[in-house]
Design a protein around this motif. Structure first.
Motif, PDB file in Angstrom:
ATOM      1  N   ALA A 102      11.339  14.931  -8.176  1.00 22.23           N
ATOM      2  CA  ALA A 102      10.347  13.896  -8.490  1.00 22.23           C
ATOM      3  C   ALA A 102      10.682  12.681  -7.641  1.00 22.23           C
ATOM      4  O   ALA A 102      11.460  11.823  -8.036  1.00 22.23           O
ATOM      5  N   ASP A 103      10.131  12.646  -6.424  1.00 27.34           N
ATOM      6  CA  ASP A 103      10.405  11.513  -5.551  1.00 27.34           C
ATOM      7  C   ASP A 103       9.128  11.096  -4.826  1.00 27.34           C
ATOM      8  O   ASP A 103       8.124  11.787  -4.874  1.00 27.34           O
ATOM      9  N   LEU A 104       9.185   9.980  -4.163  1.00 22.30           N
ATOM     10  CA  LEU A 104       8.066   9.465  -3.375  1.00 22.30           C
ATOM     11  C   LEU A 104       6.785   9.439  -4.191  1.00 22.30           C
ATOM     12  O   LEU A 104       5.765   9.995  -3.803  1.00 22.30           O
ATOM     13  N   ASP A 105       6.854   8.782  -5.319  1.00 23.25           N
ATOM     14  CA  ASP A 105       5.693   8.735  -6.198  1.00 23.25           C
ATOM     15  C   ASP A 105       5.208   7.320  -6.453  1.00 23.25           C
ATOM     16  O   ASP A 105       4.665   7.009  -7.493  1.00 23.25           O
ATOM     17  N   GLU A 106       5.398   6.436  -5.469  1.00 26.32           N
ATOM     18  CA  GLU A 106       4.858   5.088  -5.616  1.00 26.32           C
ATOM     19  C   GLU A 106       3.352   5.139  -5.369  1.00 26.32           C
ATOM     20  O   GLU A 106       2.836   6.084  -4.788  1.00 26.32           O
ATOM     21  N   LYS A 107       2.678   4.114  -5.819  1.00 23.69           N
ATOM     22  CA  LYS A 107       1.239   4.000  -5.597  1.00 23.69           C
ATOM     23  C   LYS A 107       1.000   2.675  -4.904  1.00 23.69           C
ATOM     24  O   LYS A 107       1.151   1.616  -5.502  1.00 23.69           O
ATOM     25  N   LEU A 108       0.654   2.738  -3.606  1.00 28.98           N
ATOM     26  CA  LEU A 108       0.444   1.522  -2.847  1.00 28.98           C
ATOM     27  C   LEU A 108      -0.461   1.780  -1.661  1.00 28.98           C
ATOM     28  O   LEU A 108      -0.659   2.918  -1.249  1.00 28.98           O
ATOM     29  N   ALA A 109      -1.024   0.710  -1.146  1.00 31.34           N
ATOM     30  CA  ALA A 109      -1.814   0.736   0.087  1.00 31.34           C
ATOM     31  C   ALA A 109      -1.493  -0.550   0.838  1.00 31.34           C
ATOM     32  O   ALA A 109      -1.440  -1.624   0.235  1.00 31.34           O
ATOM     33  N   VAL A 110      -1.265  -0.419   2.145  1.00 34.81           N
ATOM     34  CA  VAL A 110      -0.906  -1.581   2.951  1.00 34.81           C
ATOM     35  C   VAL A 110      -1.774  -1.619   4.198  1.00 34.81           C
ATOM     36  O   VAL A 110      -1.743  -0.699   5.015  1.00 34.81           O
ATOM     37  N   ALA A 111      -2.555  -2.669   4.317  1.00 33.03           N
ATOM     38  CA  ALA A 111      -3.364  -2.944   5.498  1.00 33.03           C
ATOM     39  C   ALA A 111      -2.644  -4.037   6.287  1.00 33.03           C
ATOM     40  O   ALA A 111      -1.642  -4.583   5.814  1.00 33.03           O
ATOM     41  N   PRO A 112      -3.122  -4.377   7.481  1.00 28.48           N
ATOM     42  CA  PRO A 112      -2.412  -5.403   8.258  1.00 28.48           C
ATOM     43  C   PRO A 112      -2.154  -6.715   7.518  1.00 28.48           C
ATOM     44  O   PRO A 112      -1.067  -7.281   7.637  1.00 28.48           O
ATOM     45  N   HIS A 113      -3.114  -7.201   6.737  1.00 28.33           N
ATOM     46  CA  HIS A 113      -2.946  -8.511   6.095  1.00 28.33           C
ATOM     47  C   HIS A 113      -3.209  -8.493   4.599  1.00 28.33           C
ATOM     48  O   HIS A 113      -3.431  -9.543   4.002  1.00 28.33           O
ATOM     49  N   ALA A 114      -3.196  -7.310   3.995  1.00 25.95           N
ATOM     50  CA  ALA A 114      -3.444  -7.202   2.559  1.00 25.95           C
ATOM     51  C   ALA A 114      -2.733  -5.974   2.024  1.00 25.95           C
ATOM     52  O   ALA A 114      -2.423  -5.047   2.769  1.00 25.95           O
ATOM     53  N   GLY A 115      -2.482  -5.997   0.735  1.00 28.98           N
ATOM     54  CA  GLY A 115      -1.839  -4.857   0.110  1.00 28.98           C
ATOM     55  C   GLY A 115      -2.375  -4.625  -1.283  1.00 28.98           C
ATOM     56  O   GLY A 115      -2.998  -5.498  -1.892  1.00 28.98           O
ATOM     57  N   TRP A 116      -2.151  -3.420  -1.770  1.00 30.54           N
ATOM     58  CA  TRP A 116      -2.480  -3.032  -3.138  1.00 30.54           C
ATOM     59  C   TRP A 116      -1.253  -2.310  -3.678  1.00 30.54           C
ATOM     60  O   TRP A 116      -0.636  -1.497  -2.981  1.00 30.54           O
ATOM     61  N   VAL A 117      -0.885  -2.607  -4.903  1.00 32.35           N
ATOM     62  CA  VAL A 117       0.189  -1.895  -5.589  1.00 32.35           C
ATOM     63  C   VAL A 117      -0.256  -1.696  -7.023  1.00 32.35           C
ATOM     64  O   VAL A 117      -0.954  -2.541  -7.596  1.00 32.35           O
ATOM     65  N   GLY A 118       0.086  -0.555  -7.596  1.00 33.70           N
ATOM     66  CA  GLY A 118      -0.350  -0.306  -8.954  1.00 33.70           C
ATOM     67  C   GLY A 118       0.289   0.920  -9.561  1.00 33.70           C
ATOM     68  O   GLY A 118       1.251   1.471  -9.036  1.00 33.70           O
TER      69      GLY A 118
END
Length: 182
Positions: A120-136
Motif C-alpha cells: 500500500a504505497d503511492l496513494d496520495e491524491k494531488l494535482a500540480v500545475a505550473p502555478h496551482a495545486g490541488w490536494v485532497g
C-alpha cells in the motif's frame, strides 16, 4: 502512519467551510470542498487550467469520472502530463476498466507510473500545475449519486510554497514508481 501530507489552513472562509461540513452543511468555498464530487470539480479545474506547462497528477484509485475526463481532454492536446496510480489498485483483477482507461491515456502520450502492487504505497491524491495545486482525499473515481455526496475533501492553492511542496512530493513518488504494467 508515514509520509502523509498535512495542510494547515487558517483562512476565515476555509475555516467556516470546514465548520459548515462538520455541522452537516455544504462545506465549500472558492477553493475548498468537503464532498467528493465538489473536490473532484476543483481538481478537474486545476487540470483544465494547467495550460501548456507540465501537469502532475496522483491518485490511489482511478476510474471514469471528472478527473479522467479532464485528463483525456488534456491528453488530446498532447500537453505534458504525468500520472501516478497506486499499483495495488491498478493490478486488482476487477480493475480491467481502470487499466483500459490508463492505457488510453498512455496511448495519447500521458506518462503513467504505478506503485508496488504488493504494498500500500503511492496513494496520495494531488494535482500540480505550473502555478496551482490541488490536494485532497478524494480519489479520481466515480463521484455521482451517493458517492458524490460522501465526505471527502479537496483544496486548491496558488501558494508557491504549497505548490512547490506538492511538486516535491510528486517527484519523490515518481522516482519510487515504475512504468505501468511492469
Amino acid at each position: 502512519g508515514g509520509a502523509e501530507q498535512i495542510v494547515r489552513d487558517t483562512g476565515r472562509a476555509d475555516v467556516a467551510a470546514v465548520a459548515s461540513a462538520v455541522g452537516g452543511g455544504p462545506g465549500a468555498d472558492g477553493h475548498l470542498a468537503t464532498t467528493k464530487a465538489a473536490a473532484q470539480r476543483l481538481e478537474a479545474a486545476v487540470i483544465d487550467r494547467a495550460g501548456a506547462g507540465p501537469l502532475l497528477v496522483e491518485s490511489e484509485s482511478f476510474g471514469n469520472g471528472a478527473i479522467y475526463s479532464a485528463l483525456l481532454r488534456r491528453a488530446r492536446t498532447h500537453r505534458p502530463t504525468r500520472l501516478i496510480v497506486a499499483g495495488r489498485e491498478a493490478a486488482e483483477a476487477g480493475n480491467r476498466l481502470e487499466r483500459a482507461r490508463l492505457q488510453r491515456l498512455a496511448g495519447l502520450g500521458v506518462q503513467i507510473r504505478a506503485g508496488n502492487p504488493r504494498r500500500a504505497d503511492l496513494d496520495e491524491k494531488l494535482a500540480v500545475a505550473p502555478h496551482a495545486g490541488w490536494v485532497g482525499s478524494a480519489n479520481a473515481t466515480d463521484a455521482r449519486g451517493p458517492a458524490g455526496a460522501q465526505r471527502d475533501w479537496g483544496l486548491t492553492t496558488r501558494s508557491a510554497a504549497v505548490v512547490d511542496g506538492l511538486r516535491s512530493a510528486f517527484e519523490r513518488n515518481w522516482s519510487a514508481a515504475r512504468p505501468l504494467g511492469r
